[in-house]
Design an enzyme around this catalytic site. Sequence first.
Site, short mmCIF file in Angstrom:
data_model
loop_
_atom_site.label_atom_id
_atom_site.label_comp_id
_atom_site.label_asym_id
_atom_site.label_seq_id
_atom_site.Cartn_x
_atom_site.Cartn_y
_atom_site.Cartn_z
N ARG A 130 8.27 -3.70 -1.45
CA ARG A 130 9.48 -4.08 -0.73
C ARG A 130 10.62 -3.14 -1.14
NH1 ARG A 130 6.56 -6.42 2.08
NH2 ARG A 130 6.44 -8.66 2.53
N HIS A 183 7.10 1.43 7.45
CA HIS A 183 6.43 0.18 7.07
C HIS A 183 5.06 0.06 7.75
CE1 HIS A 183 7.40 -4.00 5.26
NE2 HIS A 183 6.10 -3.82 5.30
#
Lengths: 309, 309
Positions: free
Chosen positions: A224, A272
Amino acid sequence: MRILLHRADGNSGPWIEDFAAALPEAEVVVWQEGTQQPQCDYAVLWQPPEAMLPALQQVKAIFSTGAGVDGIMKFIGRLPDVPIVRLADVGMAIQMAEYAAHATLRYYRRFDEYETQQRAGVWQQLAQHRREDFTVGVLGMGVLGARVVEAMRHFGFPLRAWNRSRKTVDGVRSFAGRAELDAFLAGTRVLVCMLPLTAETTDLLDHGTLSKLPRGAYVINVARGAQIVEEDLLALVRSGHIAGATLDVFRTEPLPAGHPFWSEPRITVTPHISALTLRTESIVQMADKMRTLERNEPVADVVDRTRGY
Amino acid sequence: MRILLHRADGNSGPWIEDFAAALPEAEVVVWQEGTQQPQCDYAVLWQPPEAMLPALQQVKAIFSTGAGVDGIMKFIGRLPDVPIVRLADVGMAIQMAEYAAHATLRYYRRFDEYETQQRAGVWQQLAQHRREDFTVGVLGMGVLGARVVEAMRHFGFPLRAWNRSRKTVDGVRSFAGRAELDAFLAGTRVLVCMLPLTAETTDLLDHGTLSKLPRGAYVINVARGAQIVEEDLLALVRSGHIAGATLDVFRTEPLPAGHPFWSEPRITVTPHISALTLRTESIVQMADKMRTLERNEPVADVVDRTRGY
């Protein structure tokens, strides 16, 4: 049985079709803000909007469509006391292994430098790095991290991992807890961040900790964005202490236009994509767990609310 | 014992030092053109100049410092009838596996396209290729090719190989001889060329054979440049039939300035670095074989003069 579905991308159609195939007895209700909707048994979501919280009060369990549950846990005080179920590996681990192996081999074998040479029309063999100098350190070696370790082992890199508690994996030197973090970092040439996002891991990689890496270290983040203080990483890359980074996650996604990561040649940005959820396989797994819960039996991969993942 | 050494790069010092350590009883003579030099027992070389041939007439064996012996075999009619000894794998196989795995993952996971997007500041997830559509085909699966196959197996790609004769390797579909080449190519998405250079493999990959690859195939060459007709590969890349190529070897090395490969964005050029000889380990291996020959015992890795490698 009714399933309340939320998809941030709005593309619910294929999910409804796959649930119809995997769990024909269920009706899928697509959550809509500001609409009165029937009460549902299970919720399926990843990053629910705050407005969805009232609709979650009556469900029997909440299923995350991702491996990380930080998008759900940030509302933990306002969620009912029901199981929050993570997605177990459904083809995500091998994708992360591919991602980390590619980035590591690229730095180790200097392929990025050879591409720069090609653009300049330069034919020049560069000194090879030594395998024994390329210790790969996995921050947060869980199920996914263990698969990344296997890929690195295949190429013969020395291995170490850092976790909350000691781990026993063959050939992997284990470091545990904050007390051993500096020692872990000091011997890591390629750092692969795979931590869950919790209060303790937020901002974990700041100027202080990143400086503990040896000069010439490389950073890979597939966890993250909020675990890295981005301006600190950038400063250490620009100073040359950190050789470069391959980042798949960012504090704000999509990465904003004009963010310095876009144009820093030593930082590789991907949107991502290190491990995309395989929809059909995920739905089969969730359907199986819903049937288990319907029989009042326990299911695996339930989030520990105390540790936060 | 005297060893006649030829290094194209002129950097003989470290070789002399390593031979002194591995085989103290030997004197190393660095070959010099136009000089009367003492008669030697063994020659150590890779791509000997033609002027060196007279000095090779009296040696008891010729040792190649590379896995490929085409630079020696081109003079085969003018060499004495003594063993020509190839270097067995001394850390070269894993380097080739790294090279091929990096190039394959890069194409499979579209990392090259993500880098292009980064330069344009674009955040866009691309559709993932399917693993089952990414059959890796190794042309010339010997000792080095078998290690490349292991790396590809680690990432779950379907596997096939093409050789002169049928091979039995678990999970690898074997194709043998010219009669099965077209069928091998038709099902190969990523072609890894690892063939020895012989009369039969020179120009093997021309417009006719490369066209047999399916649209969207990718070519990796870690063998010899002369196996590919470069203008044919370039035309098929530019037409879009072949998606791209990562090439470590070329018909002329260094790749000449102005060669179209330098500036073709779908072709990655590296300067013959896929597997560098590890000098010290190689010399230990050669010293061991020289001692064996001195005892009049046979050594492994002797070139078969009929097949040419």
